[in-house]
Scaffold this motif. Structure first.
Motif, PDB file in Angstrom:
ATOM      1  N   UNK A 108      33.082  22.901  10.881  1.00  0.00           N
ATOM      2  CA  UNK A 108      31.780  23.563  10.760  1.00  0.00           C
ATOM      3  C   UNK A 108      30.687  22.856  11.548  1.00  0.00           C
ATOM      4  N   UNK A 109      30.604  21.550  11.377  1.00  0.00           N
ATOM      5  CA  UNK A 109      29.523  20.808  12.026  1.00  0.00           C
ATOM      6  C   UNK A 109      29.660  20.851  13.541  1.00  0.00           C
ATOM      7  N   UNK A 110      30.890  20.730  14.043  1.00  0.00           N
ATOM      8  CA  UNK A 110      31.107  20.777  15.487  1.00  0.00           C
ATOM      9  C   UNK A 110      30.753  22.151  16.042  1.00  0.00           C
ATOM     10  N   UNK A 111      31.132  23.210  15.315  1.00  0.00           N
ATOM     11  CA  UNK A 111      30.809  24.564  15.758  1.00  0.00           C
ATOM     12  C   UNK A 111      29.305  24.800  15.726  1.00  0.00           C
ATOM     13  N   UNK A 112      28.638  24.323  14.675  1.00  0.00           N
ATOM     14  CA  UNK A 112      27.191  24.496  14.578  1.00  0.00           C
ATOM     15  C   UNK A 112      26.471  23.749  15.699  1.00  0.00           C
ATOM     16  N   UNK A 113      26.937  22.543  16.023  1.00  0.00           N
ATOM     17  CA  UNK A 113      26.341  21.773  17.113  1.00  0.00           C
ATOM     18  C   UNK A 113      26.518  22.510  18.438  1.00  0.00           C
ATOM     19  N   UNK A 114      27.721  23.057  18.649  1.00  0.00           N
ATOM     20  CA  UNK A 114      28.005  23.757  19.911  1.00  0.00           C
ATOM     21  C   UNK A 114      27.130  24.999  20.064  1.00  0.00           C
ATOM     22  N   UNK A 115      27.015  25.779  18.987  1.00  0.00           N
ATOM     23  CA  UNK A 115      26.217  27.000  19.052  1.00  0.00           C
ATOM     24  C   UNK A 115      24.737  26.667  19.218  1.00  0.00           C
ATOM     25  N   UNK A 116      24.252  25.675  18.471  1.00  0.00           N
ATOM     26  CA  UNK A 116      22.841  25.286  18.589  1.00  0.00           C
ATOM     27  C   UNK A 116      22.524  24.764  19.988  1.00  0.00           C
ATOM     28  N   UNK A 117      23.438  23.990  20.545  1.00  0.00           N
ATOM     29  CA  UNK A 117      23.215  23.468  21.894  1.00  0.00           C
ATOM     30  C   UNK A 117      23.229  24.593  22.933  1.00  0.00           C
ATOM     31  N   UNK A 118      24.080  25.610  22.711  1.00  0.00           N
ATOM     32  CA  UNK A 118      24.157  26.727  23.650  1.00  0.00           C
ATOM     33  C   UNK A 118      22.940  27.647  23.547  1.00  0.00           C
ATOM     34  N   UNK A 120      27.005  31.788  11.363  1.00  0.00           N
ATOM     35  CA  UNK A 120      28.294  32.087  11.983  1.00  0.00           C
ATOM     36  C   UNK A 120      29.399  31.240  11.359  1.00  0.00           C
ATOM     37  N   UNK A 121      29.088  30.001  11.052  1.00  0.00           N
ATOM     38  CA  UNK A 121      30.082  29.110  10.455  1.00  0.00           C
ATOM     39  C   UNK A 121      30.490  29.557   9.052  1.00  0.00           C
ATOM     40  N   UNK A 122      29.601  30.239   8.337  1.00  0.00           N
ATOM     41  CA  UNK A 122      29.854  30.584   6.934  1.00  0.00           C
ATOM     42  C   UNK A 122      30.347  32.003   6.726  1.00  0.00           C
ATOM     43  N   UNK A 123      30.333  32.818   7.752  1.00  0.00           N
ATOM     44  CA  UNK A 123      30.828  34.200   7.614  1.00  0.00           C
ATOM     45  C   UNK A 123      32.291  34.241   7.167  1.00  0.00           C
TER      46      UNK A 123
END
Length: 296
Positions: free
Chosen positions: A142-152, A166-169
């Protein structure tokens, strides 16, 4: 005559729903831990709403003569590296933390729950496509995906909410799917099918209302996780940006002075601990109150 009977049935159904909600609330009030958690959450919400009236200073006001001062009568929790009152920033920061936790949970539920209900009731192709998509998302931490999406998407509170939603859907989709699968074989659902009701009507009127109990409990847990994750994103500079007050950003600033001025970390740490613990304990209380086996 038939219209009168239908109206009576509708009124009885409304009374039954109200009585069930009242019974759940009464069982919740019997748990002292849940009551304390509700009071804490209510106080935090009120303090966030009325922050301009409660906070002794503005969250961005600087006192250059009181930089990094410890707790005192003038500044109860001390000041930060720019001379800003920590207590005031905590009160204003509750707004961002509560908004992020609530909006993230609501958005992920609005998307994930319908997908899960469709997956569990429609079956076959729809189930395979939706669940494999959830597998792909959940395969990434979750944290890695959230970091990637926020950075993008870019830094900011809006993109932070999108990334965490998106991580929690998938979690809500799987919960709704499991509930739909267990309910789909019930007698009242079979009776609705025998009456040739459309699938959408069956999902909306018969299956969805009976999935609310586990989803509400799941929502409280997800809100707590969202608050922790948003604090982590702000800690890394991907969430709420200065000069706005946010507990994770306050931790990021205070860590540089952890040995010399530990009071800068104490406030946001305790605030996050109390809020997340209250949400988790309230979720446990709701789970027990909504459990039919607990009825007396």
């Amino acid at each position: 005559m038939s219209n009168i009977m239908i109206k009576n049935e509708v009124s009885q159904e409304k009374i039954k729903k109200r009585s069930q909600a009242g019974m759940v609330f009464k069982r919740l009030l019997k748990d002292p831990v849940s009551v304390v958690c509700m009071v804490v959450l209510l106080l935090m919400i009120l303090s966030a709403v009325f922050a301009p009236l409660i906070a002794p200073y503005d969250y961005a006001a600087q006192d250059l003569l009181s930089i990094r001062k410890g707790p005192s009568a003038e500044h109860w929790l001390g000041t930060d590296e720019l001379g800003r009152d920590i207590l005031s920033r905590l009160i204003y920061g509750a707004r961002n933390s509560l908004i992020i936790g609530a909006v993230t949970t609501i958005v992920s539920m609005l998307i994930g729950v319908p997908l899960g209900l469709i997956s569990g009731y429609a079956g076959k192709t729809a189930d395979a496509v939706i669940m494999r998509a959830c597998d792909i998302v959940q395969a990434i931490p979750d944290m890695l995906l959230a970091i990637s999406i926020s950075a993008a998407l870019g830094i900011g509170i809006r993109n932070c909410i999108i990334a965490m939603a998106i991580c929690r859907i998938p979690a809500f989709a799987r919960m709704a799917r499991a509930s739909a699968l267990s309910i789909a074989g019930m007698e009242y659902v079979e009776a609705a099918k025998a009456m040739d009701l459309k699938k959408g009507s069956i999902l909306a009127k018969h299956i969805f209302p009976n999935t609310l109990s586990p989803l509400i409990v799941q929502g409280t847990m997800m809100a707590a996780n969202s608050i922790i994750q948003s604090a982590g994103l702000s800690f890394m500079g991907l969430g709420v940006q200065p000069p706005q007050a946010e507990w994770g950003a306050m931790l990021a600033t205070g860590r540089q002075y952890i040995r010399s001025y530990p009071h800068m970390l104490f406030g946001p740490l305790v605030a996050i601990l109390i809020l997340v613990l209250s949400l988790n304990l309230l979720g446990d209380g709701l789970r027990d109150a909504l459990d039919p086996k607990m009825k007396k």
